[in-house]
Write an enzyme that holds these catalytic residues in place. Sequence first.
Site, PDB file in Angstrom:
ATOM      1  N   LYS A  15      56.755  52.105 116.523  1.00  0.00           N
ATOM      2  CA  LYS A  15      56.843  51.466 117.853  1.00  0.00           C
ATOM      3  C   LYS A  15      58.250  51.654 118.437  1.00  0.00           C
ATOM      4  CE  LYS A  15      57.922  47.008 115.670  1.00  0.00           C
ATOM      5  NZ  LYS A  15      57.374  45.677 115.301  1.00  0.00           N
ATOM      6  N   ARG A  27      54.315  32.656 115.697  1.00  0.00           N
ATOM      7  CA  ARG A  27      54.545  33.583 116.798  1.00  0.00           C
ATOM      8  C   ARG A  27      53.207  34.172 117.230  1.00  0.00           C
ATOM      9  NH1 ARG A  27      58.193  38.965 116.034  1.00  0.00           N
ATOM     10  NH2 ARG A  27      56.369  39.458 114.756  1.00  0.00           N
ATOM     11  N   TYR A  48      89.632  49.402 130.095  1.00  0.00           N
ATOM     12  CA  TYR A  48      89.435  48.315 131.072  1.00  0.00           C
ATOM     13  C   TYR A  48      90.046  47.018 130.587  1.00  0.00           C
ATOM     14  CZ  TYR A  48      86.072  51.103 133.742  1.00  0.00           C
ATOM     15  OH  TYR A  48      85.474  52.056 134.504  1.00  0.00           O
TER      16      TYR A  48
HETATM   17  C1  LIG Z   1      57.496  45.726 113.826  1.00  0.00           C
HETATM   18  C2  LIG Z   1      56.514  45.241 112.851  1.00  0.00           C
HETATM   19  C3  LIG Z   1      56.589  45.643 111.509  1.00  0.00           C
HETATM   20  C4  LIG Z   1      57.734  46.455 110.954  1.00  0.00           C
HETATM   21  O1  LIG Z   1      58.825  45.582 110.730  1.00  0.00           O
HETATM   22  P1  LIG Z   1      60.177  46.088 110.048  1.00  0.00           P
HETATM   23  O2  LIG Z   1      60.973  44.863 109.864  1.00  0.00           O
HETATM   24  O3  LIG Z   1      60.809  47.030 111.017  1.00  0.00           O
HETATM   25  O4  LIG Z   1      59.787  46.763 108.800  1.00  0.00           O
HETATM   26  C5  LIG Z   1      55.584  45.234 110.654  1.00  0.00           C
HETATM   27  N1  LIG Z   1      54.570  44.461 111.091  1.00  0.00           N
HETATM   28  C6  LIG Z   1      54.486  44.031 112.366  1.00  0.00           C
HETATM   29  C7  LIG Z   1      53.359  43.172 112.774  1.00  0.00           C
HETATM   30  C8  LIG Z   1      55.455  44.404 113.285  1.00  0.00           C
HETATM   31  O5  LIG Z   1      55.367  43.966 114.541  1.00  0.00           O
END
Ligand SMILES: *Cc1c(COP(=O)(O)O)cnc(C)c1O
Length: 359
Positions: A34, A130, A255
Amino acid sequence: MRPCRADISRSALLANLALARSLAGQAKLTAVVKANAYGHGASLCARLLAPASDLLAVASIDEALELRASGIDKPVLLLEGHFEESELRIAVEHNFWLMLHNERQLAEAIAFKPDSKLCVWLKVDTGMHRLGLPPEQVSDAVRALRASKHIDEEIVLASHFACADQCDQEPALAQVKRFDEINQALALPVSLANSPALLSLTGVARDWVRPGIMLYGSSPLEQANRHSEQLQAVMGLHSEVIALREIPPGDGVGYGLAWRADRHSKIATVAAGYGDGYPRHAPNGTPVHVGGQAATLVGRVSMDMICVDVTDCPQVALGTPVELWGTQVSVDEVARQSGTIAYELLTRMPARVPRRLVD
Ligand SMILES: *Cc1c(COP(=O)(O)O)cnc(C)c1O
Protein backbone atom coordinates in the site's frame (compact mmCIF):
# COMPACT_ATOMS: atom_id res chain seq x y z
CA MET A 1 19.45 15.75 -14.34
CA ARG A 2 19.07 16.91 -10.76
CA PRO A 3 21.06 14.37 -8.72
CA CYS A 4 18.44 13.65 -6.04
CA ARG A 5 17.11 10.10 -6.50
CA ALA A 6 15.89 7.08 -4.55
CA ASP A 7 17.76 3.88 -5.36
CA ILE A 8 15.63 0.81 -4.68
CA SER A 9 17.69 -2.28 -3.89
CA ARG A 10 16.34 -5.49 -5.38
CA SER A 11 18.63 -7.70 -3.26
CA ALA A 12 17.66 -5.94 0.00
CA LEU A 13 13.94 -6.22 -0.78
CA LEU A 14 14.27 -9.94 -1.56
CA ALA A 15 16.44 -10.57 1.52
CA ASN A 16 13.85 -8.89 3.76
CA LEU A 17 11.09 -10.94 2.14
CA ALA A 18 13.13 -14.10 2.75
CA LEU A 19 13.50 -13.08 6.42
CA ALA A 20 9.73 -12.55 6.70
CA ARG A 21 9.20 -15.94 5.07
CA SER A 22 11.51 -17.68 7.51
CA LEU A 23 9.81 -16.02 10.51
CA ALA A 24 6.43 -17.00 9.07
CA GLY A 25 7.22 -20.72 9.08
CA GLN A 26 4.37 -22.54 7.32
CA ALA A 27 2.13 -19.46 7.17
CA LYS A 28 1.16 -17.94 3.84
CA LEU A 29 2.40 -14.42 3.23
CA THR A 30 0.71 -11.31 1.92
CA ALA A 31 3.25 -8.64 1.00
CA VAL A 32 1.84 -5.21 1.88
CA VAL A 33 2.49 -2.74 -0.95
CA LYS A 34 0.00 0.00 0.00
CA ALA A 35 0.92 3.69 -0.24
CA ASN A 36 3.07 3.12 -3.32
CA ALA A 37 4.91 0.29 -1.57
CA TYR A 38 5.68 2.57 1.37
CA GLY A 39 7.02 5.14 -1.09
CA HIS A 40 9.32 2.72 -2.91
CA GLY A 41 7.22 2.39 -6.08
CA ALA A 42 4.29 -0.03 -6.06
CA SER A 43 4.64 -1.68 -9.45
CA LEU A 44 8.42 -1.89 -9.19
CA CYS A 45 8.28 -3.56 -5.75
CA ALA A 46 5.20 -5.69 -6.41
CA ARG A 47 6.84 -7.17 -9.48
CA LEU A 48 9.78 -8.29 -7.32
CA LEU A 49 7.70 -9.40 -4.33
CA ALA A 50 4.82 -11.17 -6.10
CA PRO A 51 6.66 -14.32 -7.26
CA ALA A 52 7.59 -15.23 -3.66
CA SER A 53 4.34 -14.04 -2.02
CA ASP A 54 0.92 -15.69 -1.82
CA LEU A 55 -0.98 -12.44 -1.96
CA LEU A 56 -0.37 -8.68 -2.20
CA ALA A 57 -2.18 -6.15 0.02
CA VAL A 58 -3.13 -2.51 -0.56
CA ALA A 59 -5.46 0.07 0.99
CA SER A 60 -7.76 0.86 -1.92
CA ILE A 61 -9.12 -0.43 -5.18
CA ASP A 62 -7.18 2.27 -7.04
CA GLU A 63 -3.94 0.91 -5.64
CA ALA A 64 -5.03 -2.61 -6.60
CA LEU A 65 -5.92 -1.54 -10.15
CA GLU A 66 -2.53 0.13 -10.49
CA LEU A 67 -0.95 -3.29 -9.86
CA ARG A 68 -3.14 -4.89 -12.53
CA ALA A 69 -2.27 -2.09 -14.97
CA SER A 70 1.41 -2.93 -14.50
CA GLY A 71 0.78 -6.57 -15.35
CA ILE A 72 0.73 -8.12 -11.87
CA ASP A 73 -1.80 -10.95 -11.66
CA LYS A 74 -1.48 -12.10 -8.03
CA PRO A 75 -4.65 -11.83 -5.95
CA VAL A 76 -4.73 -8.54 -4.05
CA LEU A 77 -6.24 -8.02 -0.61
CA LEU A 78 -7.96 -4.67 0.02
CA LEU A 79 -7.05 -4.07 3.67
CA GLU A 80 -9.99 -1.74 4.36
CA GLY A 81 -12.43 -3.64 2.17
CA HIS A 82 -14.57 -1.71 -0.31
CA PHE A 83 -15.61 1.89 0.22
CA GLU A 84 -18.47 1.89 -2.31
CA GLU A 85 -20.76 -0.93 -3.39
CA SER A 86 -19.71 -0.45 -7.03
CA GLU A 87 -16.23 -1.72 -6.14
CA LEU A 88 -17.55 -5.24 -5.52
CA ARG A 89 -17.95 -5.99 -9.22
CA ILE A 90 -14.43 -4.74 -9.94
CA ALA A 91 -13.12 -6.85 -7.06
CA VAL A 92 -14.60 -10.08 -8.43
CA GLU A 93 -13.50 -9.27 -11.97
CA HIS A 94 -9.86 -8.71 -10.91
CA ASN A 95 -9.54 -11.23 -8.07
CA PHE A 96 -9.28 -8.60 -5.37
CA TRP A 97 -10.07 -9.98 -1.91
CA LEU A 98 -11.91 -7.87 0.64
CA MET A 99 -11.09 -7.43 4.31
CA LEU A 100 -14.61 -6.72 5.57
CA HIS A 101 -14.61 -4.73 8.78
CA ASN A 102 -18.09 -3.25 9.30
CA GLU A 103 -21.76 -4.20 9.06
CA ARG A 104 -22.41 -2.16 5.95
CA GLN A 105 -19.63 -3.89 3.98
CA LEU A 106 -20.86 -7.23 5.23
CA ALA A 107 -24.46 -6.61 4.15
CA GLU A 108 -23.33 -5.37 0.73
CA ALA A 109 -21.03 -8.34 0.16
CA ILE A 110 -23.79 -10.78 1.12
CA ALA A 111 -26.38 -9.05 -1.09
CA PHE A 112 -24.00 -9.02 -4.06
CA LYS A 113 -24.65 -11.74 -6.67
CA PRO A 114 -21.53 -12.02 -8.79
CA ASP A 115 -20.79 -14.57 -11.54
CA SER A 116 -17.78 -15.95 -9.70
CA LYS A 117 -17.00 -16.11 -6.01
CA LEU A 118 -15.94 -13.21 -3.87
CA CYS A 119 -13.02 -13.89 -1.50
CA VAL A 120 -13.36 -12.23 1.87
CA TRP A 121 -11.47 -11.89 5.11
CA LEU A 122 -13.32 -10.77 8.20
CA LYS A 123 -11.75 -8.33 10.61
CA VAL A 124 -12.48 -8.43 14.31
CA ASP A 125 -11.68 -5.73 16.85
CA THR A 126 -9.64 -7.39 19.60
CA GLY A 127 -8.71 -4.20 21.40
CA MET A 128 -7.19 -1.64 19.03
CA HIS A 129 -10.65 -0.11 18.54
CA ARG A 130 -9.91 1.19 15.05
CA LEU A 131 -11.44 -1.32 12.62
CA GLY A 132 -13.25 -4.63 12.93
CA LEU A 133 -16.52 -6.14 14.08
CA PRO A 134 -17.06 -6.35 17.82
CA PRO A 135 -16.28 -9.92 18.98
CA GLU A 136 -19.92 -10.76 19.79
CA GLN A 137 -20.98 -10.13 16.16
CA VAL A 138 -18.42 -12.43 14.57
CA SER A 139 -20.19 -15.78 14.68
CA ASP A 140 -23.42 -14.36 13.16
CA ALA A 141 -21.37 -12.63 10.48
CA VAL A 142 -19.55 -15.85 9.62
CA ARG A 143 -22.84 -17.76 9.48
CA ALA A 144 -24.30 -15.17 7.10
CA LEU A 145 -21.21 -15.22 4.87
CA ARG A 146 -21.22 -19.03 4.77
CA ALA A 147 -24.89 -19.05 3.80
CA SER A 148 -24.13 -16.99 0.71
CA LYS A 149 -23.29 -19.12 -2.33
CA HIS A 150 -21.36 -16.18 -3.78
CA ILE A 151 -18.80 -15.93 -1.01
CA ASP A 152 -15.77 -18.19 -1.22
CA GLU A 153 -15.77 -20.86 1.54
CA GLU A 154 -12.25 -19.97 2.69
CA ILE A 155 -13.01 -17.07 5.05
CA VAL A 156 -9.98 -15.78 6.98
CA LEU A 157 -10.49 -14.22 10.41
CA ALA A 158 -8.09 -11.31 10.95
CA SER A 159 -7.20 -8.75 13.57
CA HIS A 160 -4.57 -6.04 13.98
CA PHE A 161 -2.16 -5.29 16.83
CA ALA A 162 -2.09 -1.93 18.57
CA CYS A 163 1.20 -2.40 20.43
CA ALA A 164 3.29 -5.12 18.77
CA ASP A 165 6.20 -2.66 18.41
CA GLN A 166 6.56 -2.16 22.15
CA CYS A 167 8.95 -3.91 24.52
CA ASP A 168 5.98 -4.65 26.78
CA GLN A 169 4.28 -7.60 25.07
CA GLU A 170 1.35 -7.72 27.48
CA PRO A 171 -1.16 -5.70 25.40
CA ALA A 172 -0.42 -7.73 22.24
CA LEU A 173 -0.72 -11.03 24.08
CA ALA A 174 -4.07 -9.89 25.51
CA GLN A 175 -5.27 -9.31 21.94
CA VAL A 176 -4.10 -12.79 20.90
CA LYS A 177 -6.00 -14.31 23.82
CA ARG A 178 -9.20 -12.46 22.93
CA PHE A 179 -8.77 -13.46 19.30
CA ASP A 180 -8.31 -17.14 20.13
CA GLU A 181 -11.45 -17.11 22.28
CA ILE A 182 -13.46 -15.66 19.40
CA ASN A 183 -12.15 -18.23 16.94
CA GLN A 184 -12.34 -21.25 19.24
CA ALA A 185 -15.74 -22.46 18.04
CA LEU A 186 -15.34 -21.11 14.49
CA ALA A 187 -11.90 -22.64 13.77
CA LEU A 188 -11.34 -20.36 10.79
CA PRO A 189 -7.93 -19.82 9.18
CA VAL A 190 -6.50 -16.68 10.75
CA SER A 191 -4.20 -13.70 10.20
CA LEU A 192 -2.73 -11.53 12.93
CA ALA A 193 0.86 -10.57 12.31
CA ASN A 194 2.11 -7.28 10.86
CA SER A 195 5.88 -6.60 10.78
CA PRO A 196 6.42 -5.80 14.47
CA ALA A 197 4.48 -8.89 15.54
CA LEU A 198 6.35 -11.11 13.09
CA LEU A 199 9.69 -9.74 14.31
CA SER A 200 9.03 -9.88 18.03
CA LEU A 201 6.20 -12.24 19.04
CA THR A 202 6.24 -16.02 18.93
CA GLY A 203 3.24 -18.07 17.90
CA VAL A 204 1.45 -15.32 15.98
CA ALA A 205 2.31 -16.25 12.39
CA ARG A 206 -0.55 -18.78 12.25
CA ASP A 207 -2.09 -19.15 8.75
CA TRP A 208 -1.35 -15.79 7.11
CA VAL A 209 1.19 -13.06 7.89
CA ARG A 210 0.97 -9.47 6.61
CA PRO A 211 4.41 -7.82 6.69
CA GLY A 212 4.76 -4.28 5.36
CA ILE A 213 7.49 -1.99 6.69
CA MET A 214 9.98 -4.80 7.36
CA LEU A 215 10.05 -5.69 3.65
CA TYR A 216 11.48 -2.23 3.05
CA GLY A 217 14.19 -2.69 5.67
CA SER A 218 12.97 -0.39 8.41
CA SER A 219 12.50 -1.77 11.91
CA PRO A 220 9.22 -0.86 13.59
CA LEU A 221 10.42 -2.13 16.98
CA GLU A 222 10.92 0.18 19.94
CA GLN A 223 13.97 -1.94 20.72
CA ALA A 224 15.92 -3.76 17.98
CA ASN A 225 16.20 -7.55 18.29
CA ARG A 226 18.20 -10.26 16.52
CA HIS A 227 15.63 -10.46 13.73
CA SER A 228 15.22 -6.74 13.10
CA GLU A 229 19.01 -6.39 13.00
CA GLN A 230 19.03 -8.53 9.86
CA LEU A 231 16.83 -6.11 7.92
CA GLN A 232 18.48 -4.37 4.97
CA ALA A 233 17.64 -0.85 3.83
CA VAL A 234 15.82 -0.98 0.50
CA MET A 235 15.70 2.73 -0.28
CA GLY A 236 18.87 4.76 -0.62
CA LEU A 237 18.03 8.47 -0.84
CA HIS A 238 20.99 9.96 -2.67
CA SER A 239 22.11 13.30 -4.02
CA GLU A 240 25.27 15.35 -4.52
CA VAL A 241 27.12 18.38 -3.23
CA ILE A 242 26.16 21.28 -5.51
CA ALA A 243 27.96 24.12 -3.67
CA LEU A 244 30.80 24.42 -1.20
CA ARG A 245 32.04 27.38 0.85
CA GLU A 246 34.04 28.33 3.92
CA ILE A 247 32.58 30.57 6.59
CA PRO A 248 34.10 32.29 9.63
CA PRO A 249 33.05 31.54 13.20
CA GLY A 250 29.85 33.37 14.19
CA ASP A 251 28.28 33.28 10.71
CA GLY A 252 24.94 31.52 10.27
CA VAL A 253 23.65 29.09 7.63
CA GLY A 254 20.30 28.82 5.83
CA TYR A 255 16.87 30.32 6.55
CA GLY A 256 16.73 32.19 9.83
CA LEU A 257 20.49 31.60 10.21
CA ALA A 258 19.27 28.92 12.60
CA TRP A 259 22.73 27.35 12.97
CA ARG A 260 25.90 29.35 13.64
CA ALA A 261 29.47 28.21 13.15
CA ASP A 262 31.57 28.02 16.32
CA ARG A 263 34.75 27.60 14.30
CA HIS A 264 35.99 28.26 10.80
CA SER A 265 33.69 25.85 8.89
CA LYS A 266 33.29 24.27 5.48
CA ILE A 267 29.65 24.06 4.41
CA ALA A 268 28.39 21.80 1.61
CA THR A 269 25.03 22.45 0.01
CA VAL A 270 23.26 19.25 -1.08
CA ALA A 271 20.42 19.05 -3.64
CA ALA A 272 17.74 17.44 -1.45
CA GLY A 273 15.16 19.13 0.75
CA TYR A 274 11.70 18.71 2.16
CA GLY A 275 10.32 18.80 -1.39
CA ASP A 276 12.24 15.55 -1.86
CA GLY A 277 10.84 13.89 1.23
CA TYR A 278 13.65 14.87 3.60
CA PRO A 279 11.95 15.92 6.84
CA ARG A 280 11.88 19.66 7.48
CA HIS A 281 12.06 18.98 11.19
CA ALA A 282 15.43 17.23 10.99
CA PRO A 283 17.52 19.09 13.58
CA ASN A 284 21.11 20.33 13.52
CA GLY A 285 23.33 17.29 13.97
CA THR A 286 21.21 14.80 12.02
CA PRO A 287 23.68 12.40 10.36
CA VAL A 288 24.33 12.77 6.62
CA HIS A 289 26.84 10.62 4.76
CA VAL A 290 29.04 12.69 2.44
CA GLY A 291 31.51 10.98 0.14
CA GLY A 292 31.74 7.95 2.42
CA GLN A 293 32.22 9.99 5.60
CA ALA A 294 29.90 10.87 8.45
CA ALA A 295 28.86 14.54 8.56
CA THR A 296 25.97 16.48 10.08
CA LEU A 297 23.06 18.57 8.91
CA VAL A 298 23.31 22.26 9.83
CA GLY A 299 20.60 24.91 9.56
CA ARG A 300 17.01 24.55 8.47
CA VAL A 301 16.02 22.13 5.74
CA SER A 302 14.96 24.07 2.61
CA MET A 303 12.55 22.81 -0.05
CA ASP A 304 15.26 21.74 -2.49
CA MET A 305 18.45 21.82 -0.42
CA ILE A 306 20.12 21.12 2.87
CA CYS A 307 23.45 22.34 4.24
CA VAL A 308 25.98 19.99 5.80
CA ASP A 309 29.01 20.75 7.95
CA VAL A 310 31.91 19.07 6.12
CA THR A 311 34.74 20.84 7.96
CA ASP A 312 36.15 17.45 8.95
CA CYS A 313 35.74 15.90 5.50
CA PRO A 314 38.64 17.44 3.56
CA GLN A 315 38.10 15.58 0.28
CA VAL A 316 34.53 16.81 -0.29
CA ALA A 317 34.16 18.64 -3.62
CA LEU A 318 31.43 19.68 -6.01
CA GLY A 319 29.69 16.51 -7.16
CA THR A 320 30.64 14.43 -4.12
CA PRO A 321 27.88 11.82 -3.61
CA VAL A 322 25.68 12.13 -0.53
CA GLU A 323 23.45 9.58 1.20
CA LEU A 324 20.55 11.14 3.12
CA TRP A 325 19.40 7.70 4.25
CA GLY A 326 20.07 4.13 3.21
CA THR A 327 22.77 1.70 4.26
CA GLN A 328 25.06 4.24 6.03
CA VAL A 329 22.42 6.39 7.72
CA SER A 330 19.27 4.46 8.59
CA VAL A 331 15.91 6.00 7.76
CA ASP A 332 14.88 4.99 11.28
CA GLU A 333 17.59 7.25 12.71
CA VAL A 334 16.62 10.24 10.54
CA ALA A 335 12.98 9.67 11.53
CA ARG A 336 13.82 9.42 15.22
CA GLN A 337 15.84 12.65 15.13
CA SER A 338 12.96 14.36 13.35
CA GLY A 339 10.32 13.21 15.82
CA THR A 340 8.57 10.81 13.48
CA ILE A 341 8.73 7.24 12.19
CA ALA A 342 10.19 5.77 9.01
CA TYR A 343 6.67 4.82 7.84
CA GLU A 344 5.93 8.54 7.47
CA LEU A 345 9.19 9.54 5.81
CA LEU A 346 9.00 6.68 3.31
CA THR A 347 5.32 7.01 2.38
CA ARG A 348 5.75 10.76 1.89
CA MET A 349 8.51 10.33 -0.65
CA PRO A 350 7.20 12.58 -3.43
CA ALA A 351 6.80 11.72 -7.08
CA ARG A 352 9.50 14.17 -8.13
CA VAL A 353 12.22 11.91 -6.71
CA PRO A 354 12.94 9.32 -9.40
CA ARG A 355 13.03 5.71 -8.19
CA ARG A 356 15.76 3.66 -9.76
CA LEU A 357 16.06 -0.11 -9.37
CA VAL A 358 19.58 -1.20 -8.42
CA ASP A 359 21.00 -4.59 -7.42
C1 LIG B 1 -0.47 -1.67 6.82
C2 LIG B 1 -1.00 -2.93 7.37
C3 LIG B 1 -0.14 -4.01 7.63
C4 LIG B 1 1.36 -3.91 7.51
O1 LIG B 1 1.86 -3.27 8.67
P1 LIG B 1 3.42 -3.09 8.93
O2 LIG B 1 3.51 -2.53 10.28
O3 LIG B 1 3.91 -2.14 7.89
O4 LIG B 1 4.03 -4.43 8.77
C5 LIG B 1 -0.70 -5.19 8.05
N1 LIG B 1 -2.03 -5.31 8.22
C6 LIG B 1 -2.88 -4.28 8.02
C7 LIG B 1 -4.32 -4.47 8.25
C8 LIG B 1 -2.39 -3.06 7.59
O5 LIG B 1 -3.24 -2.05 7.40
